[in-house]
Scaffold this motif. Structure first.
Motif, PDB file in Angstrom:
ATOM      1  N   ALA A  78       0.936  -1.118  -0.331  1.00 16.29           N
ATOM      2  CA  ALA A  78       0.025   0.260   0.106  1.00 16.29           C
ATOM      3  C   ALA A  78       0.678   0.898   0.048  1.00 16.29           C
ATOM      4  N   LEU A  79       2.259   0.870  -0.024  1.00 19.20           N
ATOM      5  CA  LEU A  79       2.981   2.449  -0.302  1.00 19.20           C
ATOM      6  C   LEU A  79       2.572   2.733  -1.734  1.00 19.20           C
ATOM      7  N   PRO A  80       3.497   4.172  -1.963  1.00 17.91           N
ATOM      8  CA  PRO A  80       3.371   4.692  -2.994  1.00 17.91           C
ATOM      9  C   PRO A  80       3.814   3.981  -4.232  1.00 17.91           C
ATOM     10  N   PHE A  81       3.270   3.727  -5.431  1.00 19.69           N
ATOM     11  CA  PHE A  81       4.370   2.749  -6.832  1.00 19.69           C
ATOM     12  C   PHE A  81       4.568   1.527  -5.892  1.00 19.69           C
ATOM     13  N   MET A  82       3.653   0.616  -6.029  1.00 20.91           N
ATOM     14  CA  MET A  82       3.377  -0.364  -5.548  1.00 20.91           C
ATOM     15  C   MET A  82       2.774  -1.292  -6.206  1.00 20.91           C
ATOM     16  N   VAL A  83       2.782  -0.777  -7.098  1.00 16.36           N
ATOM     17  CA  VAL A  83       1.553  -1.483  -8.062  1.00 16.36           C
ATOM     18  C   VAL A  83       1.612  -1.219  -9.725  1.00 16.36           C
ATOM     19  N   THR A  84       1.531  -2.944  -9.933  1.00 16.41           N
ATOM     20  CA  THR A  84       1.295  -2.386 -11.559  1.00 16.41           C
ATOM     21  C   THR A  84      -0.116  -2.559 -12.375  1.00 16.41           C
ATOM     22  N   ASN A  85      -0.797  -3.411 -11.927  1.00 14.47           N
ATOM     23  CA  ASN A  85      -2.266  -3.999 -12.264  1.00 14.47           C
ATOM     24  C   ASN A  85      -2.702  -5.086 -11.447  1.00 14.47           C
ATOM     25  N   ALA A  86      -3.743  -4.856 -10.727  1.00 12.62           N
ATOM     26  CA  ALA A  86      -4.477  -5.759  -9.996  1.00 12.62           C
ATOM     27  C   ALA A  86      -4.210  -6.890 -10.077  1.00 12.62           C
ATOM     28  N   GLU A  87      -4.172  -7.993 -11.350  1.00 15.87           N
ATOM     29  CA  GLU A  87      -3.898  -9.046 -11.329  1.00 15.87           C
ATOM     30  C   GLU A  87      -2.600  -9.593 -10.601  1.00 15.87           C
ATOM     31  N   LYS A  88      -1.701  -8.392 -11.822  1.00 16.76           N
ATOM     32  CA  LYS A  88       0.070  -8.911 -11.189  1.00 16.76           C
ATOM     33  C   LYS A  88       0.624  -8.945  -9.820  1.00 16.76           C
ATOM     34  N   THR A  89      -0.621  -7.272  -9.515  1.00 20.69           N
ATOM     35  CA  THR A  89       0.361  -7.373  -7.456  1.00 20.69           C
ATOM     36  C   THR A  89      -0.322  -8.312  -6.583  1.00 20.69           C
ATOM     37  N   SER A  90      -1.412  -8.470  -7.160  1.00 20.46           N
ATOM     38  CA  SER A  90      -2.277  -9.645  -6.269  1.00 20.46           C
ATOM     39  C   SER A  90      -1.200 -10.763  -5.884  1.00 20.46           C
ATOM     40  N   VAL A  91      -1.108 -11.308  -7.559  1.00 17.89           N
ATOM     41  CA  VAL A  91      -0.122 -12.047  -6.884  1.00 17.89           C
ATOM     42  C   VAL A  91       1.240 -12.018  -6.542  1.00 17.89           C
ATOM     43  N   VAL A  92       1.916 -11.210  -6.057  1.00 16.12           N
ATOM     44  CA  VAL A  92       3.806 -10.556  -5.626  1.00 16.12           C
ATOM     45  C   VAL A  92       2.993 -10.548  -4.078  1.00 16.12           C
ATOM     46  N   MET A  93       1.050  -9.850  -3.549  1.00 17.28           N
ATOM     47  CA  MET A  93       0.838  -9.738  -2.773  1.00 17.28           C
ATOM     48  C   MET A  93       1.315 -11.303  -1.896  1.00 17.28           C
ATOM     49  N   HIS A  94       0.301 -12.080  -2.723  1.00 13.28           N
ATOM     50  CA  HIS A  94       0.354 -13.298  -2.115  1.00 13.28           C
ATOM     51  C   HIS A  94       1.641 -14.140  -1.952  1.00 13.28           C
ATOM     52  N   LYS A  95       2.656 -14.140  -2.695  1.00 15.18           N
ATOM     53  CA  LYS A  95       4.169 -14.408  -2.991  1.00 15.18           C
ATOM     54  C   LYS A  95       5.016 -13.612  -1.644  1.00 15.18           C
ATOM     55  N   LEU A  96       4.968 -12.544  -1.174  1.00 18.32           N
ATOM     56  CA  LEU A  96       5.529 -11.684  -0.557  1.00 18.32           C
ATOM     57  C   LEU A  96       4.861 -12.416   0.505  1.00 18.32           C
ATOM     58  N   MET A  97       3.206 -12.194   1.647  1.00 16.42           N
ATOM     59  CA  MET A  97       3.148 -13.063   2.587  1.00 16.42           C
ATOM     60  C   MET A  97       3.258 -14.300   2.612  1.00 16.42           C
ATOM     61  N   ASP A  98       3.169 -15.172   1.931  1.00 19.42           N
ATOM     62  CA  ASP A  98       4.358 -16.750   1.621  1.00 19.42           C
ATOM     63  C   ASP A  98       5.769 -16.118   2.162  1.00 19.42           C
ATOM     64  N   GLU A  99       6.391 -15.879   2.157  1.00 19.58           N
ATOM     65  CA  GLU A  99       7.885 -15.211   2.175  1.00 19.58           C
ATOM     66  C   GLU A  99       7.851 -14.431   3.572  1.00 19.58           C
ATOM     67  N   PHE A 100       7.085 -13.651   3.624  1.00 18.21           N
ATOM     68  CA  PHE A 100       7.702 -12.842   4.727  1.00 18.21           C
ATOM     69  C   PHE A 100       6.050 -12.327   5.856  1.00 18.21           C
ATOM     70  N   GLY A 101       5.105 -12.683   5.740  1.00 20.08           N
ATOM     71  CA  GLY A 101       3.777 -12.612   6.179  1.00 20.08           C
ATOM     72  C   GLY A 101       3.270 -14.173   6.882  1.00 20.08           C
ATOM     73  N   GLN A 102       3.982 -14.650   7.020  1.00 20.22           N
ATOM     74  CA  GLN A 102       3.146 -15.792   7.661  1.00 20.22           C
ATOM     75  C   GLN A 102       2.593 -15.290   9.009  1.00 20.22           C
ATOM     76  N   GLY A 103       3.684 -14.760   9.733  1.00 19.13           N
ATOM     77  CA  GLY A 103       3.623 -15.389  11.154  1.00 19.13           C
ATOM     78  C   GLY A 103       2.291 -13.747  11.520  1.00 19.13           C
ATOM     79  N   GLU A 104       1.830 -13.382  10.570  1.00 20.39           N
ATOM     80  CA  GLU A 104       0.769 -11.963  11.338  1.00 20.39           C
ATOM     81  C   GLU A 104      -0.218 -12.531  10.731  1.00 20.39           C
TER      82      GLU A 104
END
Length: 347
Positions: free
Chosen positions: A112-138
């Protein structure tokens, strides 16, 4: 009874015993899950995503899982309370924005920081990967089903296009989240924060000159009538911002299902679902843009040189966020770097 008939009956009984529980009780729900949603019933997220998804789960479980949708916060409370409601079991499933509870889910907020989005489909995949790699404990103690974003925000204004930093000076703009508000303020705008539902009044009475939102929000709030100009980043550039979303489920409700029914939930969640929701939001975005075009409003492009200047202004916001991630026990620099790499096409 002949041997053939007896064998047939016994085989039928054996087959029935072998059937999964949910198939033996076709059309008789074993469990009803409450899905609490913030948007009104006619909202596209309800009619075009939740309702089909609910039916798919019902059909895949042969009727053993029923999901009851409660739109418009019908179970009580306010949208920022939804994550706690699902944890506490007030509802079984919900869809919420991490930015509604600032700093509580910092990895999930990163995109949700500025300039951290391409389109919704690609960025949603990026978010899921990011959560798998770093955000499991959240989301400890909560079953996560999907993560996604909307498409990049645009500047919708009443009185003129935004093409340079100078065009922002003194404009009163409703900002969509804290980080984007900080960026716009650093560029000379006067930013205000209030619920999107109050934005219509603000635009109508001149309290604000515009807002920063994706096209998909336009039809619901008739922004095409309240603003006459839309300024969007050059096509090759990232979007100005995107808010992030989480589809989550009560852990106890999930674990209380039979193995077969947990399998149904698993088959209708995960990376594929995140990608699907993102793609759905890209469809919403295209429809919203067409509404703006049909209204006859002016759409202009924010040039790459202007966006480059704005990205430089955003650097302190990233630094501040990295410190926040570090304070939460994460490697903030690694998370931000990985998010950028994934947005740029890294595997």
């Amino acid at each position: 009874m002949t041997n053939f008939t007896r064998r047939s009956v016994m085989a039928g009984i054996g087959a029935a015993v072998a059937l999964p529980a949910y198939l033996k009780k076709a059309n008789a729900a074993e469990v009803t899950l409450k899905l609490h949603a913030m948007l009104p019933a006619p909202a596209p997220m309800n009619t075009q995503f939740f309702e089909p998804w609910i039916k798919e789960i019902q059909d895949a479980s042969n009727g053993a899982i029923a999901v009851q949708l409660y739109p418009s916060m019908q179970l009580g409370g306010k949208p920022p309370q939804l994550a706690d409601q699902v944890r506490q079991g007030i509802c079984d499933i919900t869809w919420t924005l991490p930015v509604y509870t600032p700093d509580r889910f910092p990895v999930a907020e990163t995109l949700a920081l500025p300039f951290m989005v391409t389109n919704a489909e690609k960025t949603s995949v990026v978010m899921h990967k990011l959560m798998d790699e770093f955000g499991q404990g959240e989301y400890d103690g909560i079953k996560t089903l999907a993560f996604h974003t909307h498409d990049g925000g645009k500047l919708h204004t009443r009185n003129g296009l935004i093409k340079t930093t100078e065009d922002l000076k003194g404009l009163k703009l409703r900002a969509p989240n804290q980080a984007t508000g900080e960026l716009l303020a650093s560029l000379g705008a006067e930013t205000v924060f209030f619920p999107v539902t109050e934005m219509v009044v603000g635009l109508s009475n001149g309290v604000i000159d515009g807002c920063c939102l994706p096209y998909e929000v336009v039809p619901a709030f008739k922004l095409q009538e309240l603003t006459k100009f839309t300024s969007a980043p050059a096509p090759a550039e990232r979007g100005l911002y995107a808010n992030t979303f989480a589809l989550i489920m009560n852990q106890r409700a999930y674990e209380g299902l039979s193995d077969d029914l947990r399998g149904v939930i698993d088959a209708h969640s995960g990376m594929a679902l995140s990608e699907r929701i993102g793609k759905q939001f890209d469809t919403f975005e295209a429809k919203g843009k067409q509404v703006v075009i049909d209204q006859g409003n002016t759409i202009g492009e924010i040039p790459s040189e202007t966006l480059s200047e704005w990205r430089e202004k955003a650097a302190p916001i990233y630094d501040k966020w990295i410190e926040k991630l570090n304070a939460s026990g994460h490697d903030g620099a690694a998370i931000v770097a990985r998010a950028n790499a994934l947005l740029d096409g890294a595997a």
